[in-house]
Design an enzyme around this catalytic site. Structure first.
Site, PDB file in Angstrom:
ATOM      1  N   ASP A 184      -8.409  -4.124  -6.600  1.00  0.00           N
ATOM      2  CA  ASP A 184      -7.945  -3.508  -5.359  1.00  0.00           C
ATOM      3  C   ASP A 184      -8.678  -2.177  -5.166  1.00  0.00           C
ATOM      4  O   ASP A 184      -8.656  -1.329  -6.038  1.00  0.00           O
ATOM      5  CB  ASP A 184      -6.428  -3.278  -5.437  1.00  0.00           C
ATOM      6  CG  ASP A 184      -5.824  -2.845  -4.111  1.00  0.00           C
ATOM      7  OD1 ASP A 184      -6.415  -1.989  -3.432  1.00  0.00           O
ATOM      8  OD2 ASP A 184      -4.749  -3.361  -3.769  1.00  0.00           O
ATOM      9  N   HIS A 199      -7.330  -5.721  -1.029  1.00  0.00           N
ATOM     10  CA  HIS A 199      -6.214  -4.781  -1.051  1.00  0.00           C
ATOM     11  C   HIS A 199      -4.905  -5.521  -0.850  1.00  0.00           C
ATOM     12  O   HIS A 199      -4.698  -6.158   0.180  1.00  0.00           O
ATOM     13  CB  HIS A 199      -6.426  -3.744   0.045  1.00  0.00           C
ATOM     14  CG  HIS A 199      -5.389  -2.670   0.099  1.00  0.00           C
ATOM     15  ND1 HIS A 199      -4.810  -2.139  -1.041  1.00  0.00           N
ATOM     16  CD2 HIS A 199      -4.813  -2.022   1.139  1.00  0.00           C
ATOM     17  CE1 HIS A 199      -3.942  -1.201  -0.690  1.00  0.00           C
ATOM     18  NE2 HIS A 199      -3.913  -1.120   0.622  1.00  0.00           N
ATOM     19  N   SER A 246       0.838  -1.191   0.000  1.00  0.00           N
ATOM     20  CA  SER A 246       0.000   0.000   0.000  1.00  0.00           C
ATOM     21  C   SER A 246       0.883   1.256   0.000  1.00  0.00           C
ATOM     22  O   SER A 246       1.755   1.389  -0.849  1.00  0.00           O
ATOM     23  CB  SER A 246      -0.942  -0.052   1.202  1.00  0.00           C
ATOM     24  OG  SER A 246      -1.966   0.891   1.101  1.00  0.00           O
TER      25      SER A 246
END
Length: 529
Positions: free
Chosen positions: A470, A498, A243
């Protein structure tokens, strides 16, 4: 009310702490998950071109940084069995090192277990901005065993985060009130209340952490990682970032391309985008995620959003939010489930498809007037524990975001004017995303960063990983970052949720573990399901 709709932690970390962030609605998506926001892909069509490329720092080290690079850490047992912790110093301001304003940054490691030759240290970061890398390490260092055997697993809480000079802003009671503020203002009075909440939040951060706020940028954290690399005795940095952690890693590669070892960037960000484009494209990403959730939900007999279509499911969810806006639901405690808290709760479940059954249950409860379930999800997003204490993640998050890029909007008029574009990207959550992107307009520190390309010419092979559906880091970002980095290979996971590593795909895990253990990148165009 989320302090920022920019990114959050990797899905693996969410599985441990519960869940986190945002977006959804009806709409269409292309086969590889690049959402067509209302059929026009406006988020992608208006992508601004970055004005510059991140240039490497000089290879020779300034003499005034030598004391930091030469420091020795005093390791001590801590936390879970087998872990060691230490504190390293870093300059508050890299332009003025040694000025008596050093930061103390928390570091943890778990030494390699064998068998096999030790490769070196492997730094990990789960994202945020604001997530604790040390918490993540202590929860997940046991896996995968083959990687743990060959690397010392290492984490550093970034500056401003958790154990490393944490940014502080509000009291717990103040944060409770802040999270309840209406994020979809219908009147001038509601708009003023939202703006005042952003102002008060920023003022609290300045009062409690004013000296630190100008020095929590992604560039500074990347420089801290290079200091740690040297302290650990590694000639090159081996790194797994998820991320927002991918932006830290990519930034490191841009600043120190010759020092890149084996680097995995999972759930990639695109550093070329400005704040408005980032928020708008993320909104479209959550549109894809909600469409996927809704398509699954309407097949279930217990779907609280009906069984007609994904578009109808979106309309029913919007109706629930509107109802809660007028009449918050009881939760069995003093706090009620407002529209804002309910939105955040649904947003949280978009991160991991394993939360979908729970979300169906909690939505049914909310429709019946019981807001306890969605409040629990909202609290997990905000990292609020049962006794009402918040972690500092929601304070560090805007501190980094608002320093890295100029505000998406300068004032409420700009935010309101952008609402139609955001609604087009996500009919259910677009308005919330638009208004939450206003928070940086009132930040007390001017941004020091700008959107830019990262090419990292001369770096060793880098592995970029993207998930087609995602929500928080849309697949288009992984494609963009892989195209920028001169030595990158893109690995694609065709699925939901994610990030991809460690989430159940043997194909993904095998490809990443092989790269980490012997340096072999997967073949060009590799896709996993």
């Amino acid at each position: 009310m989320a302090t920022s709709r920019l990114l959050r932690t990797s899905a693996a970390a969410l599985a441990a702490t519960a869940l986190l962030i945002s977006g959804c609605s009806s709409g269409s998506s292309s086969p590889d998950g690049e959402t067509s926001a209302g059929g026009n892909t406006e988020a992608g069509a208006q992508r601004p071109a970055a004005g510059s490329t991140l240039e490497p720092l000089a290879s020779s080290m300034p003499g005034n940084l030598r004391p930091y690079y030469d420091q020795k850490l005093s390791w001590r047992p801590c936390g879970v069995s087998g872990f060691e912790c230490a504190t390293m110093k870093a300059p508050l301001d890299y332009a003025k090192p040694g000025a008596g304003n050093d930061l103390k940054l928390a570091v943890a490691r778990k030494k390699s277990t064998g068998p096999g030759r030790r490769i070196g240290s492997l730094l990990v970061n789960p994202g945020g901005p604001g997530a604790s890398a040390i918490d993540y390490l202590q929860q997940y260092a046991p896996q995968p065993a083959a990687v743990r055997a060959r690397y010392d697993m290492v984490a550093m809480d970034p500056r401003g985060v958790a154990r490393s000079a944490p940014v502080e802003c509000l009291s717990n009671k103040q944060m409770d009130r802040y999270t309840e503020v209406d994020q979809t203002p219908d009147t001038a009075a509601e708009t003023t209340k939202l703006v005042n909440a952003y102002r008060a939040f920023a003022k609290g951060c300045e009062a409690h952490s004013g000296k630190l706020l100008p020095h929590v940028s992604t560039v500074e954290t990347s420089r801290d990682m290079d200091v740690l690399r040297a302290i650990l005795g590694d000639p090159k940095l081996n790194y797994v970032g998820a991320s927002y952690g991918t932006l830290i890693g990519a930034t490191y590669a841009g600043l120190y391309p010759s020092r890149v070892g084996r680097m995995v960037l999972d759930g990639a960000m695109d550093p070329e985008l400005d704040s408005r484009a980032t928020n708008l494209e993320q909104t479209a990403g959550f549109n894809t995620a909600f469409t996927s959730f809704a398509a699954d939900c309407i097949k279930q007999k217990d779907c609280p959003l009906g069984t007609k279509s994904t578009a109808d499911a979106g309309r029913q969810l919007s109706a629930l939010f509107k109802k809660l806006d007028a009449h918050p639901a009881a939760t069995g405690q003093e706090r009620k489930l407002t529209e804002s808290l309910a939105t955040t709760g649904v947003i949280a479940a978009m991160y991991d498809q394993r939360a979908w059954p729970v979300l169906r249950e909690y939505l049914a409860q909310a429709k019946a007037g019981d807001g306890r379930g969605l409040l629990t999800l909202s609290d997990s997003y905000y990292e609020r524990d049962p006794n009402g204490t918040y972690s500092n993640q929601m304070y560090a998050n805007p501190a980094v975001n608002c320093l890295d890029l100029a505000p998406a909007f300068r004032d409420p008029a700009q935010a309101r004017a952008a609402v139609p574009a955001f609604r087009k990207a996500s009919p259910v959550f677009g308005e919330t995303f638009a208004w939450s992107a206003l928070n940086c307009a009132y930040w007390p520190v001017k941004p020091t960063g700008t959107a830019h390309r990262i090419e990292a010419k001369g770096a060793a092979p880098i592995l970029v990983v993207g998930t087609t559906r995602d929500p928080a880091t849309p697949y288009i970002w992984a494609k963009a970052l892989a195209a920028q980095l001169s030595s990158a290979t893109l690995l694609t996971y065709e699925g939901d949720g994610h990030t991809a590593y460690g989430r159940g795909s043997d194909c993904i895990d095998t490809a990443i573990n092989t790269y980490l253990l012997d340096g072999t990148v997967p073949p060009k165009g590799k896709r996993c399901k």
